[in-house]
Design a protein around this motif. Structure first.
Motif, PDB file in Angstrom:
ATOM      1  N   ALA A  22       0.826  -1.203   0.000  1.00 45.98           N
ATOM      2  CA  ALA A  22       0.000   0.000   0.000  1.00 45.98           C
ATOM      3  C   ALA A  22       0.865   1.260   0.000  1.00 45.98           C
ATOM      4  O   ALA A  22       0.356   2.364  -0.136  1.00 45.98           O
ATOM      5  CB  ALA A  22      -0.927   0.005   1.207  1.00 45.98           C
ATOM      6  N   GLU A  23       2.171   1.095   0.166  1.00 43.92           N
ATOM      7  CA  GLU A  23       3.099   2.221   0.157  1.00 43.92           C
ATOM      8  C   GLU A  23       4.471   1.736  -0.300  1.00 43.92           C
ATOM      9  O   GLU A  23       4.730   0.534  -0.347  1.00 43.92           O
ATOM     10  CB  GLU A  23       3.175   2.871   1.538  1.00 43.92           C
ATOM     11  N   ASP A  24       5.329   2.673  -0.627  1.00 46.80           N
ATOM     12  CA  ASP A  24       6.685   2.360  -1.091  1.00 46.80           C
ATOM     13  C   ASP A  24       7.674   2.775  -0.011  1.00 46.80           C
ATOM     14  O   ASP A  24       8.103   3.927   0.030  1.00 46.80           O
ATOM     15  CB  ASP A  24       6.967   3.109  -2.398  1.00 46.80           C
ATOM     16  N   PRO A  25       8.051   1.848   0.889  1.00 46.27           N
ATOM     17  CA  PRO A  25       8.905   2.220   2.014  1.00 46.27           C
ATOM     18  C   PRO A  25      10.244   2.822   1.602  1.00 46.27           C
ATOM     19  O   PRO A  25      10.690   3.800   2.195  1.00 46.27           O
ATOM     20  CB  PRO A  25       9.121   0.909   2.762  1.00 46.27           C
ATOM     21  N   ALA A  26      10.891   2.258   0.598  1.00 47.93           N
ATOM     22  CA  ALA A  26      12.194   2.767   0.176  1.00 47.93           C
ATOM     23  C   ALA A  26      12.084   4.182  -0.389  1.00 47.93           C
ATOM     24  O   ALA A  26      13.028   4.970  -0.312  1.00 47.93           O
ATOM     25  CB  ALA A  26      12.820   1.829  -0.853  1.00 47.93           C
ATOM     26  N   GLY A  27      10.937   4.537  -0.921  1.00 49.01           N
ATOM     27  CA  GLY A  27      10.728   5.878  -1.455  1.00 49.01           C
ATOM     28  C   GLY A  27      10.816   6.957  -0.388  1.00 49.01           C
ATOM     29  O   GLY A  27      11.239   8.085  -0.666  1.00 49.01           O
ATOM     30  N   PHE A  28      10.431   6.634   0.839  1.00 50.36           N
ATOM     31  CA  PHE A  28      10.530   7.591   1.935  1.00 50.36           C
ATOM     32  C   PHE A  28      11.991   7.930   2.236  1.00 50.36           C
ATOM     33  O   PHE A  28      12.322   9.047   2.597  1.00 50.36           O
ATOM     34  CB  PHE A  28       9.865   7.049   3.202  1.00 50.36           C
ATOM     35  N   LEU A  29      12.872   6.952   2.080  1.00 52.75           N
ATOM     36  CA  LEU A  29      14.302   7.177   2.294  1.00 52.75           C
ATOM     37  C   LEU A  29      14.908   7.946   1.124  1.00 52.75           C
ATOM     38  O   LEU A  29      15.657   8.898   1.316  1.00 52.75           O
ATOM     39  CB  LEU A  29      15.028   5.846   2.488  1.00 52.75           C
ATOM     40  N   ASP A  30      14.577   7.537  -0.086  1.00 54.45           N
ATOM     41  CA  ASP A  30      15.124   8.179  -1.285  1.00 54.45           C
ATOM     42  C   ASP A  30      14.869   9.680  -1.308  1.00 54.45           C
ATOM     43  O   ASP A  30      15.713  10.453  -1.757  1.00 54.45           O
ATOM     44  CB  ASP A  30      14.531   7.547  -2.546  1.00 54.45           C
ATOM     45  N   ALA A  31      13.720  10.095  -0.798  1.00 54.10           N
ATOM     46  CA  ALA A  31      13.359  11.513  -0.804  1.00 54.10           C
ATOM     47  C   ALA A  31      14.255  12.346   0.105  1.00 54.10           C
ATOM     48  O   ALA A  31      14.353  13.561  -0.063  1.00 54.10           O
ATOM     49  CB  ALA A  31      11.902  11.671  -0.375  1.00 54.10           C
TER      50      ALA A  31
END
Length: 105
Positions: A18-27
């Motif tokens: 339901a979400e992209d966990p790695a995307g939170f870090l990449d940002a």
């Protein structure tokens, strides 16, 4: 240095991400910090039953995890670790020694 990172992952009722966990870090990181990121595996939520669909009263068990390995540029370790701590999605992380064994975090 390489790191093993375990992200919290929320799933929908069908057990799909339901979400992209790695995307939170990449940002939170600049383009020079991470040299490479490799998806290692995913642990499905505890609430999934043999039907692969979560039941109504299992919604609180919709958390699983994703494991990634990151290769971090020399001199960027502190910046990377700070981003991990601030992401709100990282459950745990640890450096990997060059021999492939887990290091102490």
């Amino acid at each position: 240095m390489k790191y093993k990172v375990v992200f919290r992952e929320r799933s929908n009722r069908e057990g799909e991400k339901a979400e992209d966990p790695a995307g939170f870090l990449d940002a939170q990181l600049d383009d020079e910090t991470v040299l490479d990121a490799v998806f290692v595996g995913r642990n499905r939520p505890d609430a999934q039953h043999s039907s692969d669909v979560m039941e109504e009263d299992d919604d609180f068990l919709s958390l699983g995890s994703e494991v990634w390995e990151y290769d971090v540029a020399e001199g960027k370790d502190q910046e990377f670790q700070d981003a991990l701590r601030n992401s709100g999605m990282v459950m745990e992380f640890e450096p990997l020694e060059s021999s492939g064994e887990l290091g102490v975090s």
